[in-house]
Design a protein around this motif. Sequence first.
Motif, PDB file in Angstrom:
ATOM      1  N   THR A   1      32.625  34.882  37.454  1.00 21.22           N
ATOM      2  CA  THR A   1      32.377  35.046  38.888  1.00 21.22           C
ATOM      3  C   THR A   1      33.678  34.937  39.674  1.00 21.22           C
ATOM      4  O   THR A   1      33.921  35.716  40.604  1.00 21.22           O
ATOM      5  CB  THR A   1      31.353  33.997  39.371  1.00 21.22           C
ATOM      6  OG1 THR A   1      30.147  34.144  38.615  1.00 21.22           O
ATOM      7  CG2 THR A   1      31.047  34.162  40.839  1.00 21.22           C
ATOM      8  N   ALA A   2      34.529  33.999  39.286  1.00 24.77           N
ATOM      9  CA  ALA A   2      35.828  33.856  39.958  1.00 24.77           C
ATOM     10  C   ALA A   2      36.684  35.110  39.749  1.00 24.77           C
ATOM     11  O   ALA A   2      37.361  35.560  40.678  1.00 24.77           O
ATOM     12  CB  ALA A   2      36.563  32.621  39.433  1.00 24.77           C
ATOM     13  N   GLU A   3      36.640  35.683  38.561  1.00 22.16           N
ATOM     14  CA  GLU A   3      37.388  36.911  38.306  1.00 22.16           C
ATOM     15  C   GLU A   3      36.860  38.059  39.163  1.00 22.16           C
ATOM     16  O   GLU A   3      37.637  38.855  39.694  1.00 22.16           O
ATOM     17  CB  GLU A   3      37.326  37.297  36.827  1.00 22.16           C
ATOM     18  CG  GLU A   3      38.256  36.502  35.960  1.00 22.16           C
ATOM     19  CD  GLU A   3      38.349  37.061  34.557  1.00 22.16           C
ATOM     20  OE1 GLU A   3      38.716  38.252  34.419  1.00 22.16           O
ATOM     21  OE2 GLU A   3      38.054  36.311  33.615  1.00 22.16           O
ATOM     22  N   ARG A   4      35.536  38.153  39.301  1.00 24.38           N
ATOM     23  CA  ARG A   4      34.962  39.212  40.155  1.00 24.38           C
ATOM     24  C   ARG A   4      35.387  39.015  41.610  1.00 24.38           C
ATOM     25  O   ARG A   4      35.662  39.985  42.312  1.00 24.38           O
ATOM     26  CB  ARG A   4      33.444  39.234  40.037  1.00 24.38           C
ATOM     27  CG  ARG A   4      32.952  39.824  38.731  1.00 24.38           C
ATOM     28  CD  ARG A   4      31.440  39.934  38.704  1.00 24.38           C
ATOM     29  NE  ARG A   4      30.978  41.032  39.507  1.00 24.38           N
ATOM     30  CZ  ARG A   4      30.690  42.243  39.044  1.00 24.38           C
ATOM     31  NH1 ARG A   4      30.854  42.506  37.763  1.00 24.38           N
ATOM     32  NH2 ARG A   4      30.246  43.188  39.841  1.00 24.38           N
ATOM     33  N   GLN A   5      35.449  37.777  42.055  1.00 23.88           N
ATOM     34  CA  GLN A   5      35.898  37.526  43.427  1.00 23.88           C
ATOM     35  C   GLN A   5      37.370  37.889  43.590  1.00 23.88           C
ATOM     36  O   GLN A   5      37.766  38.436  44.628  1.00 23.88           O
ATOM     37  CB  GLN A   5      35.649  36.064  43.800  1.00 23.88           C
ATOM     38  CG  GLN A   5      34.185  35.743  43.979  1.00 23.88           C
ATOM     39  CD  GLN A   5      33.917  34.265  44.143  1.00 23.88           C
ATOM     40  OE1 GLN A   5      34.758  33.428  43.855  1.00 23.88           O
ATOM     41  NE2 GLN A   5      32.714  33.936  44.601  1.00 23.88           N
ATOM     42  N   ALA A   6      38.174  37.613  42.588  1.00 23.87           N
ATOM     43  CA  ALA A   6      39.588  37.989  42.637  1.00 23.87           C
ATOM     44  C   ALA A   6      39.731  39.512  42.667  1.00 23.87           C
ATOM     45  O   ALA A   6      40.584  40.048  43.379  1.00 23.87           O
ATOM     46  CB  ALA A   6      40.339  37.408  41.441  1.00 23.87           C
TER      47      ALA A   6
ATOM     48  N   GLY B   1      37.580  41.514  43.985  1.00 25.00           N
ATOM     49  CA  GLY B   1      37.225  41.867  45.361  1.00 25.00           C
ATOM     50  C   GLY B   1      38.387  41.677  46.311  1.00 25.00           C
ATOM     51  O   GLY B   1      38.648  42.506  47.195  1.00 25.00           O
ATOM     52  N   ALA B   2      39.130  40.585  46.140  1.00 27.72           N
ATOM     53  CA  ALA B   2      40.302  40.329  46.983  1.00 27.72           C
ATOM     54  C   ALA B   2      41.390  41.361  46.711  1.00 27.72           C
ATOM     55  O   ALA B   2      42.055  41.835  47.642  1.00 27.72           O
ATOM     56  CB  ALA B   2      40.828  38.916  46.746  1.00 27.72           C
TER      57      ALA B   2
ATOM     58  N   LYS C   1      31.072  30.724  35.617  1.00 29.33           N
ATOM     59  CA  LYS C   1      31.935  30.370  36.748  1.00 29.33           C
ATOM     60  C   LYS C   1      33.252  31.146  36.683  1.00 29.33           C
ATOM     61  O   LYS C   1      33.717  31.685  37.688  1.00 29.33           O
ATOM     62  CB  LYS C   1      32.199  28.867  36.732  1.00 29.33           C
ATOM     63  CG  LYS C   1      33.064  28.372  37.859  1.00 29.33           C
ATOM     64  CD  LYS C   1      33.273  26.863  37.740  1.00 29.33           C
ATOM     65  CE  LYS C   1      34.587  26.525  38.373  1.00 29.33           C
ATOM     66  NZ  LYS C   1      35.308  25.481  37.741  1.00 29.33           N
TER      67      LYS C   1
ATOM     68  N   TYR D   1      44.926  45.575  41.211  1.00 35.68           N
ATOM     69  CA  TYR D   1      43.472  45.730  41.142  1.00 35.68           C
ATOM     70  C   TYR D   1      43.050  46.223  39.757  1.00 35.68           C
ATOM     71  O   TYR D   1      42.159  45.650  39.124  1.00 35.68           O
ATOM     72  CB  TYR D   1      43.004  46.700  42.232  1.00 35.68           C
ATOM     73  CG  TYR D   1      41.583  47.162  42.045  1.00 35.68           C
ATOM     74  CD1 TYR D   1      40.515  46.347  42.415  1.00 35.68           C
ATOM     75  CD2 TYR D   1      41.300  48.406  41.497  1.00 35.68           C
ATOM     76  CE1 TYR D   1      39.205  46.763  42.230  1.00 35.68           C
ATOM     77  CE2 TYR D   1      39.999  48.824  41.315  1.00 35.68           C
ATOM     78  CZ  TYR D   1      38.956  48.006  41.679  1.00 35.68           C
ATOM     79  OH  TYR D   1      37.668  48.422  41.488  1.00 35.68           O
TER      80      TYR D   1
ATOM     81  N   TYR E   1      39.082  41.604  33.351  1.00 28.78           N
ATOM     82  CA  TYR E   1      37.681  41.191  33.466  1.00 28.78           C
ATOM     83  C   TYR E   1      36.824  41.930  32.431  1.00 28.78           C
ATOM     84  O   TYR E   1      36.042  41.312  31.706  1.00 28.78           O
ATOM     85  CB  TYR E   1      37.181  41.470  34.886  1.00 28.78           C
ATOM     86  CG  TYR E   1      35.691  41.282  35.053  1.00 28.78           C
ATOM     87  CD1 TYR E   1      35.144  40.020  35.190  1.00 28.78           C
ATOM     88  CD2 TYR E   1      34.839  42.375  35.061  1.00 28.78           C
ATOM     89  CE1 TYR E   1      33.781  39.845  35.329  1.00 28.78           C
ATOM     90  CE2 TYR E   1      33.470  42.212  35.205  1.00 28.78           C
ATOM     91  CZ  TYR E   1      32.944  40.947  35.341  1.00 28.78           C
ATOM     92  OH  TYR E   1      31.597  40.784  35.481  1.00 28.78           O
TER      93      TYR E   1
END
Length: 177
Positions: free
Chosen positions: A28-33, A35-36, A25, A140, A147
């Motif tokens: 995955t949250a780090e990958r979404q961050a 992406g943002a 979890k 970024y 990550y």
Amino acid sequence: MKFLIPVLAAVVLLLAGAKGITIRKDLTAERQAIGADWAQVDAALEQRATVAGELAEMVRAEAPREVRALAEVQDTRLALTRAHGLHEKIQANTRLDDAIARLMLQVEGYPKIENSKRYRGFLDSLRDAEYQIAVARRKYNEAVEHYNAGLDVFPNNIVASVTRLGKIDAYFQTPAM
């Protein structure tokens, strides 16, 4: 005593499973961050491309003989807007950097353009856009580094391997000064 070993094994497996779920979890949250953060970089790149296009149109009106430099800016802007992947966008941005630099070098031969308020306004806009790109790029890259470093730590490396969450290798390099 017969039941103690299976119960302990079940507890250990439950704890390991819960830890694995938590790690996945978090990754995955780090990958979404990330992406943002990339979306911020992309927006800044698009802003600068827009300013570069407006600058090219101004130069076209004042110095139509500079067809090659103007076409190069327009072509690289188009390549940047059509690029889909991170690597493609990064490469297209590098080409746009070079095209803008060549156009500005050509403008030096036109004092009327170089001394105009409108041109200086475009330069200020480009500077602001470059600053926004630098800030977004740094954020970024830091997120990607954090990550990727997290993937090297036990037990994150095992969870990442099992869930196929690999390293991200799309760094946005800082241009050499």
